[in-house]
Design a protein around this motif. Structure first.
Motif, PDB file in Angstrom:
ATOM      1  N   MET A   1      -6.743   7.498  -4.037  1.00 27.81           N
ATOM      2  CA  MET A   1      -6.858   6.138  -3.547  1.00 27.81           C
ATOM      3  C   MET A   1      -5.736   5.874  -2.544  1.00 27.81           C
ATOM      4  SD  MET A   1      -7.786   4.028  -7.010  1.00 27.81           S
ATOM      5  CE  MET A   1      -8.407   2.597  -6.171  1.00 27.81           C
ATOM      6  N   PRO A   2      -6.055   5.142  -1.518  1.00 22.55           N
ATOM      7  CA  PRO A   2      -5.040   4.876  -0.498  1.00 22.55           C
ATOM      8  C   PRO A   2      -3.973   3.894  -0.992  1.00 22.55           C
ATOM      9  CG  PRO A   2      -7.068   3.713   0.005  1.00 22.55           C
ATOM     10  CD  PRO A   2      -7.348   4.579  -1.182  1.00 22.55           C
ATOM     11  N   PHE A   3      -2.869   3.880  -0.282  1.00 23.68           N
ATOM     12  CA  PHE A   3      -1.767   2.963  -0.559  1.00 23.68           C
ATOM     13  C   PHE A   3      -2.282   1.531  -0.537  1.00 23.68           C
ATOM     14  CE2 PHE A   3       1.941   0.423   0.668  1.00 23.68           C
ATOM     15  CZ  PHE A   3       2.905   0.917  -0.197  1.00 23.68           C
ATOM     16  N   ASP A   4      -1.894   0.731  -1.516  1.00 25.91           N
ATOM     17  CA  ASP A   4      -2.298  -0.666  -1.605  1.00 25.91           C
ATOM     18  C   ASP A   4      -1.211  -1.514  -0.932  1.00 25.91           C
ATOM     19  OD1 ASP A   4      -2.710  -3.353  -2.382  1.00 25.91           O
ATOM     20  OD2 ASP A   4      -3.664  -2.731  -4.262  1.00 25.91           O
ATOM     21  N   HIS A   5      -1.513  -2.024   0.241  1.00 29.85           N
ATOM     22  CA  HIS A   5      -0.508  -2.772   1.004  1.00 29.85           C
ATOM     23  C   HIS A   5      -0.193  -4.107   0.359  1.00 29.85           C
ATOM     24  CE1 HIS A   5      -0.137   0.091   4.252  1.00 29.85           C
ATOM     25  NE2 HIS A   5      -1.456   0.272   4.166  1.00 29.85           N
ATOM     26  N   HIS A   6      -1.134  -4.671  -0.343  1.00 34.02           N
ATOM     27  CA  HIS A   6      -0.868  -5.934  -1.038  1.00 34.02           C
ATOM     28  C   HIS A   6       0.134  -5.722  -2.178  1.00 34.02           C
ATOM     29  CE1 HIS A   6      -1.489  -9.899  -2.713  1.00 34.02           C
ATOM     30  NE2 HIS A   6      -1.717  -9.343  -3.891  1.00 34.02           N
ATOM     31  N   ALA A   9       2.244  -0.398  -3.282  1.00 33.78           N
ATOM     32  CA  ALA A   9       2.339   0.771  -4.159  1.00 33.78           C
ATOM     33  C   ALA A   9       1.036   1.546  -4.116  1.00 33.78           C
ATOM     34  CB  ALA A   9       2.631   0.333  -5.584  1.00 33.78           C
ATOM     35  N   ALA A  10       1.131   2.787  -4.532  1.00 29.48           N
ATOM     36  CA  ALA A  10      -0.074   3.599  -4.693  1.00 29.48           C
ATOM     37  C   ALA A  10      -0.733   3.189  -6.016  1.00 29.48           C
ATOM     38  CB  ALA A  10       0.283   5.073  -4.720  1.00 29.48           C
ATOM     39  N   PRO A  11      -2.021   2.914  -6.010  1.00 32.36           N
ATOM     40  CA  PRO A  11      -2.690   2.485  -7.246  1.00 32.36           C
ATOM     41  C   PRO A  11      -2.515   3.465  -8.408  1.00 32.36           C
ATOM     42  CG  PRO A  11      -4.117   2.088  -5.373  1.00 32.36           C
ATOM     43  CD  PRO A  11      -2.929   2.863  -4.864  1.00 32.36           C
ATOM     44  N   VAL A  12      -2.479   4.751  -8.131  1.00 32.29           N
ATOM     45  CA  VAL A  12      -2.313   5.708  -9.225  1.00 32.29           C
ATOM     46  C   VAL A  12      -0.948   5.545  -9.886  1.00 32.29           C
ATOM     47  CG1 VAL A  12      -1.461   7.652  -7.822  1.00 32.29           C
ATOM     48  CG2 VAL A  12      -2.706   8.091  -9.947  1.00 32.29           C
ATOM     49  N   ALA A  13       0.068   5.242  -9.111  1.00 32.91           N
ATOM     50  CA  ALA A  13       1.405   5.032  -9.686  1.00 32.91           C
ATOM     51  C   ALA A  13       1.407   3.824 -10.608  1.00 32.91           C
ATOM     52  CB  ALA A  13       2.432   4.858  -8.568  1.00 32.91           C
ATOM     53  N   LEU A  14       0.776   2.758 -10.183  1.00 32.73           N
ATOM     54  CA  LEU A  14       0.677   1.563 -11.021  1.00 32.73           C
ATOM     55  C   LEU A  14      -0.121   1.847 -12.289  1.00 32.73           C
ATOM     56  CD1 LEU A  14      -0.145  -1.089  -8.261  1.00 32.73           C
ATOM     57  CD2 LEU A  14       2.050  -0.736  -9.403  1.00 32.73           C
ATOM     58  N   GLU A  90      11.449   3.166  -9.685  1.00 33.75           N
ATOM     59  CA  GLU A  90      10.183   3.250 -10.403  1.00 33.75           C
ATOM     60  C   GLU A  90       9.192   4.080  -9.592  1.00 33.75           C
ATOM     61  OE1 GLU A  90       8.555  -0.434 -11.794  1.00 33.75           O
ATOM     62  OE2 GLU A  90      10.510  -1.162 -12.442  1.00 33.75           O
ATOM     63  N   LEU A  91       8.265   4.712 -10.294  1.00 36.59           N
ATOM     64  CA  LEU A  91       7.275   5.567  -9.641  1.00 36.59           C
ATOM     65  C   LEU A  91       6.576   4.829  -8.515  1.00 36.59           C
ATOM     66  CD1 LEU A  91       5.707   8.205  -9.454  1.00 36.59           C
ATOM     67  CD2 LEU A  91       4.237   7.401 -11.312  1.00 36.59           C
ATOM     68  N   ARG A  92       6.248   3.578  -8.732  1.00 34.02           N
ATOM     69  CA  ARG A  92       5.550   2.793  -7.706  1.00 34.02           C
ATOM     70  C   ARG A  92       6.380   2.638  -6.431  1.00 34.02           C
ATOM     71  NH1 ARG A  92       4.119  -2.891  -8.792  1.00 34.02           N
ATOM     72  NH2 ARG A  92       4.570  -3.224  -6.625  1.00 34.02           N
ATOM     73  N   ASP A  93       7.700   2.765  -6.545  1.00 35.90           N
ATOM     74  CA  ASP A  93       8.587   2.566  -5.400  1.00 35.90           C
ATOM     75  C   ASP A  93       9.011   3.865  -4.714  1.00 35.90           C
ATOM     76  OD1 ASP A  93       8.539  -0.210  -5.768  1.00 35.90           O
ATOM     77  OD2 ASP A  93      10.192  -0.118  -7.210  1.00 35.90           O
ATOM     78  N   LEU A  94       8.676   4.993  -5.312  1.00 34.96           N
ATOM     79  CA  LEU A  94       9.038   6.265  -4.695  1.00 34.96           C
ATOM     80  C   LEU A  94       8.146   6.546  -3.499  1.00 34.96           C
ATOM     81  CD1 LEU A  94       9.512   8.509  -7.859  1.00 34.96           C
ATOM     82  CD2 LEU A  94      11.287   7.384  -6.499  1.00 34.96           C
ATOM     83  N   GLN A  95       8.714   7.099  -2.474  1.00 31.53           N
ATOM     84  CA  GLN A  95       7.966   7.484  -1.281  1.00 31.53           C
ATOM     85  C   GLN A  95       7.613   8.961  -1.420  1.00 31.53           C
ATOM     86  OE1 GLN A  95       7.130   5.171   1.091  1.00 31.53           O
ATOM     87  NE2 GLN A  95       8.062   3.743  -0.350  1.00 31.53           N
ATOM     88  N   LEU A  96       6.441   9.230  -1.997  1.00 30.46           N
ATOM     89  CA  LEU A  96       6.031  10.601  -2.272  1.00 30.46           C
ATOM     90  C   LEU A  96       4.804  10.972  -1.461  1.00 30.46           C
ATOM     91  CD1 LEU A  96       6.256  10.426  -6.188  1.00 30.46           C
ATOM     92  CD2 LEU A  96       7.983  11.324  -4.605  1.00 30.46           C
ATOM     93  N   GLU A  97       4.728  12.227  -1.098  1.00 38.18           N
ATOM     94  CA  GLU A  97       3.514  12.747  -0.476  1.00 38.18           C
ATOM     95  C   GLU A  97       2.418  12.758  -1.539  1.00 38.18           C
ATOM     96  OE1 GLU A  97       3.080  13.537   2.728  1.00 38.18           O
ATOM     97  OE2 GLU A  97       5.142  12.889   3.102  1.00 38.18           O
ATOM     98  N   ALA A  98       1.187  12.800  -1.101  1.00 39.85           N
ATOM     99  CA  ALA A  98       0.049  12.714  -2.026  1.00 39.85           C
ATOM    100  C   ALA A  98       0.107  13.774  -3.118  1.00 39.85           C
ATOM    101  CB  ALA A  98      -1.257  12.818  -1.249  1.00 39.85           C
ATOM    102  N   ALA A  99       0.426  15.005  -2.770  1.00 39.37           N
ATOM    103  CA  ALA A  99       0.466  16.077  -3.772  1.00 39.37           C
ATOM    104  C   ALA A  99       1.555  15.826  -4.812  1.00 39.37           C
ATOM    105  CB  ALA A  99       0.681  17.424  -3.095  1.00 39.37           C
ATOM    106  N   GLU A 100       2.708  15.399  -4.351  1.00 35.45           N
ATOM    107  CA  GLU A 100       3.810  15.125  -5.280  1.00 35.45           C
ATOM    108  C   GLU A 100       3.498  13.919  -6.151  1.00 35.45           C
ATOM    109  OE1 GLU A 100       8.687  14.889  -5.268  1.00 35.45           O
ATOM    110  OE2 GLU A 100       7.607  14.617  -3.382  1.00 35.45           O
TER     111      GLU A 100
END
Length: 124
Positions: A1-6, A9-14, A90-100
């Protein structure tokens, strides 16, 4: 899922963080006041978790320590358990590539599975 700009965070992290948070808090809230098996399970999982899962479980335990009414002995155990886990964003705040991000998400999902299994073994 793409980054949620609202949500910023990335939805998977949330999703994986909330999954772990809800597992632990549901067990805590469903336990009798003098039953700390929810915490026994969390500490056991934390001790065996890889760094990604340990950091996320640390975040869960920090939130519980701050936001929930625990007995003094439980506060002390939580603080002792998280002391050796490095603090990170927090995971939601980390700037990670998709694989990571995917690897981190799988790690947290593994912690969820391990928490459920450990709690079940303790509760019977």
């Amino acid at each position: 899922m793409p980054f949620d700009h609202h949500e910023q965070a990335a939805p998977v992290a949330l999703a994986v963080h909330m999954g772990l948070f809800c597992l632990v808090t549901d067990a805590m809230e469903g336990a009798d006041p003098d039953d700390s098996r929810w915490l026994d399970a969390a500490v056991a999982v934390l001790e065996d978790a890889d760094q990604a899962a340990a950091c996320d479980l640390r975040d869960v335990l920090v939130a519980i320590d701050q936001d929930y009414s625990l007995r003094p002995a439980e506060h002390k155990r939580v603080r002792a358990a998280i002391a050796s886990v490095p603090q990170r964003a927090e995971l939601r705040d980390l700037q990670l590539e998709a694989a990571e991000l995917g690897e981190h998400a799988l790690s947290v999902l593994g912690a969820c599975r391990n928490y459920e299994r450990t709690l079940q073994a303790l509760v019977g």
